[in-house]
Design a protein around this motif. Structure first.
Motif, short mmCIF file in Angstrom:
data_model
loop_
_atom_site.label_atom_id
_atom_site.label_comp_id
_atom_site.label_asym_id
_atom_site.label_seq_id
_atom_site.Cartn_x
_atom_site.Cartn_y
_atom_site.Cartn_z
N ALA A 61 3.14 6.32 -7.12
CA ALA A 61 2.16 5.89 -5.80
C ALA A 61 2.68 7.03 -4.90
O ALA A 61 1.84 7.54 -3.98
N SER A 62 3.87 7.38 -4.69
CA SER A 62 4.32 8.42 -3.71
C SER A 62 3.76 10.01 -4.06
O SER A 62 3.31 10.52 -3.25
N VAL A 63 3.58 10.11 -5.30
CA VAL A 63 3.00 11.64 -5.91
C VAL A 63 1.29 11.28 -5.40
O VAL A 63 0.90 12.35 -4.87
N LEU A 64 0.60 10.38 -5.85
CA LEU A 64 -0.99 10.21 -5.45
C LEU A 64 -1.04 10.26 -3.84
O LEU A 64 -1.96 10.62 -3.41
N ASP A 65 -0.04 9.73 -3.17
CA ASP A 65 -0.07 9.87 -1.69
C ASP A 65 -0.21 11.27 -1.27
O ASP A 65 -0.73 11.66 -0.36
N GLY A 66 0.68 12.12 -2.17
CA GLY A 66 0.57 13.73 -1.75
C GLY A 66 -0.48 14.29 -2.12
O GLY A 66 -0.85 15.27 -1.86
N ASP A 67 -1.41 13.73 -3.30
CA ASP A 67 -2.83 14.13 -3.74
C ASP A 67 -2.64 15.11 -4.64
O ASP A 67 -3.10 16.09 -4.38
N VAL A 103 5.60 -2.14 -13.24
CA VAL A 103 5.12 -0.79 -12.83
C VAL A 103 4.28 -0.85 -11.45
O VAL A 103 4.43 -0.21 -10.36
N GLY A 104 3.45 -2.13 -11.29
CA GLY A 104 2.78 -2.42 -10.26
C GLY A 104 3.72 -2.91 -9.00
O GLY A 104 3.24 -2.48 -7.83
N LEU A 105 4.75 -3.49 -9.40
CA LEU A 105 5.57 -3.87 -8.27
C LEU A 105 6.15 -2.73 -7.77
O LEU A 105 6.28 -2.62 -6.30
N GLY A 106 6.69 -1.69 -8.59
CA GLY A 106 7.10 -0.41 -8.03
C GLY A 106 6.08 0.28 -7.04
O GLY A 106 6.27 0.90 -5.96
N TYR A 107 5.06 0.33 -7.63
CA TYR A 107 3.88 1.11 -6.88
C TYR A 107 3.50 0.38 -5.47
O TYR A 107 3.34 1.09 -4.57
N LEU A 108 3.18 -1.01 -5.59
CA LEU A 108 2.87 -1.69 -4.15
C LEU A 108 4.11 -1.41 -3.30
O LEU A 108 3.97 -1.16 -2.02
N PHE A 109 5.37 -1.56 -3.72
CA PHE A 109 6.64 -1.41 -2.99
C PHE A 109 6.52 0.08 -2.05
O PHE A 109 6.82 0.34 -1.09
N ILE A 114 5.99 3.77 2.37
CA ILE A 114 5.34 5.00 2.89
C ILE A 114 4.53 4.56 4.19
O ILE A 114 4.81 5.31 5.24
N GLU A 115 3.69 3.61 4.02
CA GLU A 115 2.92 3.11 5.35
C GLU A 115 3.80 2.62 6.42
O GLU A 115 3.05 2.39 7.42
N ALA A 139 13.71 2.93 -6.38
CA ALA A 139 12.23 2.92 -5.95
C ALA A 139 12.35 3.64 -4.39
O ALA A 139 11.13 4.19 -4.27
N ALA A 140 13.19 3.46 -3.69
CA ALA A 140 13.03 3.88 -2.25
C ALA A 140 13.30 5.48 -2.55
O ALA A 140 12.53 6.07 -1.49
N TYR A 141 13.96 5.82 -3.37
CA TYR A 141 14.11 7.42 -3.44
C TYR A 141 12.92 7.73 -3.87
O TYR A 141 12.46 8.71 -3.53
N ALA A 142 12.22 7.23 -4.94
CA ALA A 142 10.92 7.69 -5.70
C ALA A 142 9.74 7.88 -4.50
O ALA A 142 9.21 8.75 -4.30
N ALA A 143 9.73 6.56 -3.67
CA ALA A 143 8.87 6.34 -2.69
C ALA A 143 9.03 7.87 -1.54
O ALA A 143 7.94 8.34 -1.27
N ALA A 144 10.16 8.06 -1.34
CA ALA A 144 10.34 9.10 -0.55
C ALA A 144 10.11 10.42 -0.97
O ALA A 144 9.69 11.43 -0.53
#
Length: 179
Positions: A61-67, A103-109, A114-115, A139-144
């Protein structure tokens, strides 16, 4: 000498992962000290914790947010190599989070974190309930941190929009949340 060593390592990484490291090599050529900093980024981005599925969803999710298409492909390839089910990653790409499981739970988190969404706390609590506090920290580290490479690439003129990710021999389109 430092330029040569760093670029040699980057070329080896590019061959092993099928990843274009041109942007990293350009930085290393212009400023070896900045190129050296790339060596420290995996300490943040690869903190998988006890639940690789949670980490995989959050980093994706974080990488895709970076596109970034090539970064997202690299993340998916690494997750599959760690044993994450490619079908669950593909489910995230099409935003079918129920089928994606953990995987979806991590993605949604990650999306919520991020938002700054109101449900980030509830999703973190669910990760802790199911997988423990270390999984929530990972998950927080990954999101950031997942956005670091795509944002760097884009800032250096090498960004690429993500259109499809290859998983299990099939191409999967990425469905955006605003679609």
């Amino acid at each position: 000498m430092m330029r040569w060593l760093l670029n040699s390592g980057l070329r080896r990484f590019a061959r092993q992962k099928g990843y274009d490291t041109t942007y990293m090599q350009e930085v290393t050529d212009a400023w070896p000290g900045a190129g050296l900093r790339y060596l420290f980024l995996p300490a943040l981005t690869r903190l998988t914790g006890p639940a690789p599925d949670i980490w995989a969803g959050a980093i994706l999710a974080s990488v895709l947010d970076g596109d970034c298409g090539s970064c997202a492909q690299l993340v998916c390839d690494d997750a599959v190599a760690m044993g994450v089910d490619p079908g669950r990653l593909a489910a995230c790409l099409r935003r079918d989070f129920e089928a994606a499981g953990a995987v979806g739970l991590g993605y949604l988190f990650a999306e919520a974190a991020i938002e700054g969404a109101a449900d980030a706390d509830a999703l973190r609590d669910e990760i802790i309930r199911q997988h423990g506090p270390r999984a929530a920290i990972a998950a927080a580290y990954a999101a950031a941190s997942g956005r670091v490479y795509p944002v760097l690439k884009r800032g250096l003129g090498h960004g690429a929009a993500c259109r499809r990710i290859r998983l299990g021999g099939e191409d999967h389109p990425v469905v955006r949340s605003d679609a």
